[in-house]
Design a protein around this motif. Structure first.
Motif, short mmCIF file in Angstrom:
data_model
loop_
_atom_site.label_atom_id
_atom_site.label_comp_id
_atom_site.label_asym_id
_atom_site.label_seq_id
_atom_site.Cartn_x
_atom_site.Cartn_y
_atom_site.Cartn_z
N UNK A 116 0.83 -1.21 0.00
CA UNK A 116 0.00 0.00 0.00
C UNK A 116 0.87 1.26 0.00
N UNK A 117 2.00 1.18 0.66
CA UNK A 117 2.89 2.35 0.72
C UNK A 117 3.67 2.56 -0.57
N UNK A 118 3.65 1.57 -1.45
CA UNK A 118 4.44 1.69 -2.67
C UNK A 118 3.62 2.07 -3.90
N UNK A 119 2.30 2.14 -3.75
CA UNK A 119 1.45 2.42 -4.90
C UNK A 119 1.67 3.85 -5.38
N UNK A 120 1.67 4.03 -6.68
CA UNK A 120 1.94 5.36 -7.23
C UNK A 120 0.66 6.18 -7.32
N UNK A 121 0.69 7.38 -6.78
CA UNK A 121 -0.52 8.22 -6.88
C UNK A 121 -0.61 8.91 -8.24
N UNK A 122 -1.81 9.27 -8.59
CA UNK A 122 -2.01 10.09 -9.78
C UNK A 122 -1.83 11.56 -9.37
N UNK A 123 -2.28 11.85 -8.17
CA UNK A 123 -2.20 13.21 -7.62
C UNK A 123 -1.45 13.15 -6.30
N UNK A 124 -0.27 13.69 -6.30
CA UNK A 124 0.58 13.57 -5.11
C UNK A 124 0.05 14.36 -3.92
N UNK A 125 -0.75 15.39 -4.17
CA UNK A 125 -1.18 16.26 -3.07
C UNK A 125 -2.54 15.87 -2.48
N UNK A 126 -3.07 14.75 -2.91
CA UNK A 126 -4.34 14.31 -2.34
C UNK A 126 -4.07 13.19 -1.34
N UNK A 127 -4.46 13.44 -0.08
CA UNK A 127 -4.18 12.45 0.97
C UNK A 127 -5.09 11.25 0.84
N UNK A 128 -4.51 10.08 1.07
CA UNK A 128 -5.30 8.85 1.01
C UNK A 128 -4.82 7.92 2.13
#
Ligand SMILES: Cc1cc2nc3c(=O)[nH]c(=O)nc-3n(C[C@H](O)[C@H](O)[C@H](O)COP(=O)(O)O)c2cc1C
Length: 245
Positions: A35-47
């Motif tokens: 889960x910590x390695x998944x690449x975000x599409x939007x880096x500034x959106x917290x998930x």
């Protein structure tokens, strides 16, 4: 993310789980690490995520549920689909069956100040329970979803992305080295309109994940542009563009 190409053909929505199989502590730890390695599409959106026993939700299948919480920023649902589809594909590589589960209700609608979005039910599967012949998966005809020149091993692969109620809201126009990706607003399903819109936005993120994996697999370099969704009555709303070299 880009080594998940083969999993596109193996994954499927798991709906029957063998109650005699269960995930080990090591496997659960591996999922947490992933889960910590998944690449975000939007880096500034917290998930954020919570893994709970299925019984803690209304979900009727799987051993566990992954509950997804996010900031409610522009395109956050696209981000959720894009990120968690990487997990869906990776889990197939570990013989863990997954089902995106829009209908499920979580016990907790807030976590770390973020809002609940969706869950994925999962549990151990047997290798032989995964998809054997992806061409048998039901999908729309290519002519409906893709206009313009086809890209070998991409056009015919991205269409296998999962979507809520198999609604496949994606539409693609490929012209002048630009892959334009739209969300159709003419999708019908059993979900109320509001819910369908939420799920279809997640679907579009899943589709972008498939698109990028397929393009990279075929050695394409690309630049991604995300569109700002305008409220309109259009039948197709532009979501993203990929400019390819
Ligand atoms: C956002 C989303 C929500 C979904 N919700 C449900 C659900 O509530 N129940 C269910 O059985 N399947 C659900 N699915 C699974 C789809 O029905 C499935 O992906 C689609 O029929 C295609 O089949 P496949 O995943 O086996 O390729 C959902 C899928 C997505 C992407």
């Amino acid at each position: 993310m880009y080594n998940l190409y083969d999993m596109i053909f193996k994954r499927k929505s798991f709906r029957r789980f063998d109650d005699f199989l269960s995930l080990s502590i090591e496997e659960l730890q591996k999922i947490e690490q992933r889960l910590n390695k998944l690449l975000p599409l939007l880096a500034d959106v917290k998930i954020r995520y919570r893994i709970v026993k299925r019984e803690e939700t209304t979900c009727k299948r799987g051993e566990y549920c992954l509950l997804v919480y996010s900031d409610q920023k522009e395109n956050h649902l696209l981000n959720v689909g894009y990120i968690l589809e990487q997990l869906d594909l990776w889990m197939a590589s570990q013989n863990i069956g997954v089902c995106w589960y829009g209908m499920g209700k979580s016990d907790k609608l807030k976590h770390d100040g973020l809002d609940y979005v969706i869950m994925l039910a999962f549990g151990k599967g047997r290798p032989e329970e995964f998809r054997k012949d992806y061409t048998k998966a039901k999908r729309k005809e290519l002519e409906i979803i893709w206009v313009g020149q086809h890209i070998p091993n991409v056009t015919n692969v991205v269409r296998y992305a999962p979507s809520a109620c198999n609604s496949q809201p994606w539409r693609v126009v490929f012209e002048n080295q630009c892959i334009r990706i739209f969300r159709s607003t003419e999708v019908r399903s059993i979900f109320p309109t509001e819910k369908l819109l939420l799920y279809n936005r997640i679907d579009m993120g899943i589709f972008l994940c498939f698109m990028e994996i397929a393009l990279r697999h075929e050695q394409y370099e690309f630049k991604r542009l995300l569109c700002e969704e305008q409220s309109s009555n259009e039948k197709q709303i532009e979501i993203a563009q990929y400019i390819i070299d």
